[in-house]
Scaffold this motif. Structure first.
Motif, PDB file in Angstrom:
ATOM      1  N   GLY A   1       0.687  -1.291  -0.031  1.00  0.00           N
ATOM      2  CA  GLY A   1       0.266  -0.109  -0.039  1.00  0.00           C
ATOM      3  C   GLY A   1       0.864   1.254  -0.025  1.00  0.00           C
ATOM      4  N   GLU A   2       1.810   1.212   0.594  1.00  0.00           N
ATOM      5  CA  GLU A   2       2.847   2.470   0.915  1.00  0.00           C
ATOM      6  C   GLU A   2       4.154   1.681   1.052  1.00  0.00           C
ATOM      7  N   LEU A   3       5.259   2.446   0.437  1.00  0.00           N
ATOM      8  CA  LEU A   3       6.708   2.012   0.542  1.00  0.00           C
ATOM      9  C   LEU A   3       7.283   3.210   0.682  1.00  0.00           C
ATOM     10  N   ARG A   4       8.281   3.490   1.350  1.00  0.00           N
ATOM     11  CA  ARG A   4       9.161   4.576   1.830  1.00  0.00           C
ATOM     12  C   ARG A   4      10.554   4.303   2.060  1.00  0.00           C
ATOM     13  N   VAL A   5      11.327   4.596   1.371  1.00  0.00           N
ATOM     14  CA  VAL A   5      13.010   4.203   1.405  1.00  0.00           C
ATOM     15  C   VAL A   5      13.875   5.542   1.430  1.00  0.00           C
ATOM     16  N   ARG A   6      14.728   5.275   2.361  1.00  0.00           N
ATOM     17  CA  ARG A   6      15.938   6.400   2.497  1.00  0.00           C
ATOM     18  C   ARG A   6      17.123   5.574   2.256  1.00  0.00           C
ATOM     19  N   TYR A   7      17.700   6.406   1.549  1.00  0.00           N
ATOM     20  CA  TYR A   7      19.277   5.693   1.213  1.00  0.00           C
ATOM     21  C   TYR A   7      20.248   6.607   1.754  1.00  0.00           C
ATOM     22  N   PHE A   8      21.305   5.845   2.417  1.00  0.00           N
ATOM     23  CA  PHE A   8      22.114   6.544   3.273  1.00  0.00           C
ATOM     24  C   PHE A   8      23.471   6.532   2.461  1.00  0.00           C
ATOM     25  N   HIS A   9      23.898   5.407   2.129  1.00  0.00           N
ATOM     26  CA  HIS A   9      25.211   5.095   1.508  1.00  0.00           C
ATOM     27  C   HIS A   9      25.059   4.230   0.292  1.00  0.00           C
ATOM     28  N   PRO A  10      25.877   4.187  -0.813  1.00  0.00           N
ATOM     29  CA  PRO A  10      25.995   3.460  -1.986  1.00  0.00           C
ATOM     30  C   PRO A  10      26.273   1.937  -1.645  1.00  0.00           C
ATOM     31  N   VAL A  11      25.805   1.134  -2.336  1.00  0.00           N
ATOM     32  CA  VAL A  11      26.026  -0.340  -2.014  1.00  0.00           C
ATOM     33  C   VAL A  11      27.188  -0.918  -2.935  1.00  0.00           C
ATOM     34  N   GLN A  12      28.056  -1.357  -2.340  1.00  0.00           N
ATOM     35  CA  GLN A  12      29.194  -1.824  -3.451  1.00  0.00           C
ATOM     36  C   GLN A  12      28.495  -3.210  -4.177  1.00  0.00           C
ATOM     37  N   THR A  13      28.616  -3.367  -5.421  1.00  0.00           N
ATOM     38  CA  THR A  13      28.063  -4.556  -6.046  1.00  0.00           C
ATOM     39  C   THR A  13      29.006  -5.645  -5.857  1.00  0.00           C
ATOM     40  N   ASP A  14      29.961  -5.458  -5.538  1.00  0.00           N
ATOM     41  CA  ASP A  14      30.990  -6.661  -5.201  1.00  0.00           C
ATOM     42  C   ASP A  14      31.225  -7.151  -4.054  1.00  0.00           C
TER      43      ASP A  14
ATOM     44  N   SER B   1      29.069  -8.530  -0.376  1.00  0.00           N
ATOM     45  CA  SER B   1      27.578  -8.866   0.079  1.00  0.00           C
ATOM     46  C   SER B   1      26.899  -7.957   0.844  1.00  0.00           C
ATOM     47  N   VAL B   2      25.573  -8.227   0.866  1.00  0.00           N
ATOM     48  CA  VAL B   2      24.848  -7.332   1.843  1.00  0.00           C
ATOM     49  C   VAL B   2      23.982  -8.215   2.777  1.00  0.00           C
ATOM     50  N   ILE B   3      23.415  -7.571   3.660  1.00  0.00           N
ATOM     51  CA  ILE B   3      22.557  -8.035   4.631  1.00  0.00           C
ATOM     52  C   ILE B   3      21.146  -7.274   4.669  1.00  0.00           C
ATOM     53  N   VAL B   4      20.395  -8.076   4.285  1.00  0.00           N
ATOM     54  CA  VAL B   4      18.945  -7.280   4.276  1.00  0.00           C
ATOM     55  C   VAL B   4      18.129  -8.116   5.502  1.00  0.00           C
ATOM     56  N   THR B   5      17.446  -7.096   6.417  1.00  0.00           N
ATOM     57  CA  THR B   5      16.573  -7.701   7.225  1.00  0.00           C
ATOM     58  C   THR B   5      15.155  -6.792   7.278  1.00  0.00           C
ATOM     59  N   ALA B   6      14.407  -7.541   7.652  1.00  0.00           N
ATOM     60  CA  ALA B   6      12.747  -7.000   7.486  1.00  0.00           C
ATOM     61  C   ALA B   6      12.022  -7.658   8.827  1.00  0.00           C
TER      62      ALA B   6
ATOM     63  N   GLN C   1      25.762  -3.239   4.831  1.00  0.00           N
ATOM     64  CA  GLN C   1      26.971  -3.863   4.265  1.00  0.00           C
ATOM     65  C   GLN C   1      28.049  -3.401   5.084  1.00  0.00           C
ATOM     66  N   LYS C   2      28.972  -4.351   5.311  1.00  0.00           N
ATOM     67  CA  LYS C   2      30.131  -4.228   6.361  1.00  0.00           C
ATOM     68  C   LYS C   2      29.893  -3.429   7.351  1.00  0.00           C
ATOM     69  N   GLY C   3      28.483  -3.725   8.037  1.00  0.00           N
ATOM     70  CA  GLY C   3      28.117  -3.112   9.455  1.00  0.00           C
ATOM     71  C   GLY C   3      27.452  -1.814   9.252  1.00  0.00           C
ATOM     72  N   VAL C   4      27.610  -1.350   7.911  1.00  0.00           N
ATOM     73  CA  VAL C   4      26.951  -0.029   7.900  1.00  0.00           C
ATOM     74  C   VAL C   4      25.629  -0.022   7.176  1.00  0.00           C
ATOM     75  N   ILE C   5      24.513   0.774   7.747  1.00  0.00           N
ATOM     76  CA  ILE C   5      23.329   0.729   7.281  1.00  0.00           C
ATOM     77  C   ILE C   5      23.505   1.560   5.977  1.00  0.00           C
ATOM     78  N   CYS C   6      23.161   1.110   4.789  1.00  0.00           N
ATOM     79  CA  CYS C   6      23.012   1.805   3.506  1.00  0.00           C
ATOM     80  C   CYS C   6      21.614   2.175   3.170  1.00  0.00           C
TER      81      CYS C   6
END
Length: 87
Positions: A15-28, A30-35, A53-58
């Motif tokens: 119904g609604e989706l809000r995203v805030r971007y803080f840092h770029p994600v390096q494609t090479d 891995s990332v951890i996605v939690t919900a 990514q690397k402990g930083v919220i992106c």
């Protein structure tokens, strides 16, 4: 985030989706996605998620989903052209 609901056997639509971007994600790297489920009232579910990514919220996200009957989501979608071509 909807997969967090699927894990609870809840079929829902966004119904609604809000995203805030803080840092770029390096494609090479891995990332951890939690919900997770924040709250729910009747058929309305509110969830939070983040990408690290690397402990930083992106990125962080908040979303609202409306539960729907499981059978509704499996019905075929009829296009306007198909509907108009029927006798």
């Amino acid at each position: 985030m909807v997969h967090a609901l699927f894990a609870r056997n809840i079929v829902a639509r966004t119904g609604e989706l809000r995203v805030r971007y803080f840092h770029p994600v390096q494609t090479d790297e891995s990332v951890i996605v939690t919900a997770g489920l924040r709250t729910h009232c009747g058929p309305l579910y509110c969830l939070n998620a983040n990408v690290r990514q690397k402990g930083v919220i992106c990125a962080k996200a908040q979303a609202k989903f409306m539960a729907t009957p499981a059978r509704e989501s499996t019905l075929p979608i009829e296009t306007t052209q198909e509907r108009n071509s029927k006798p």
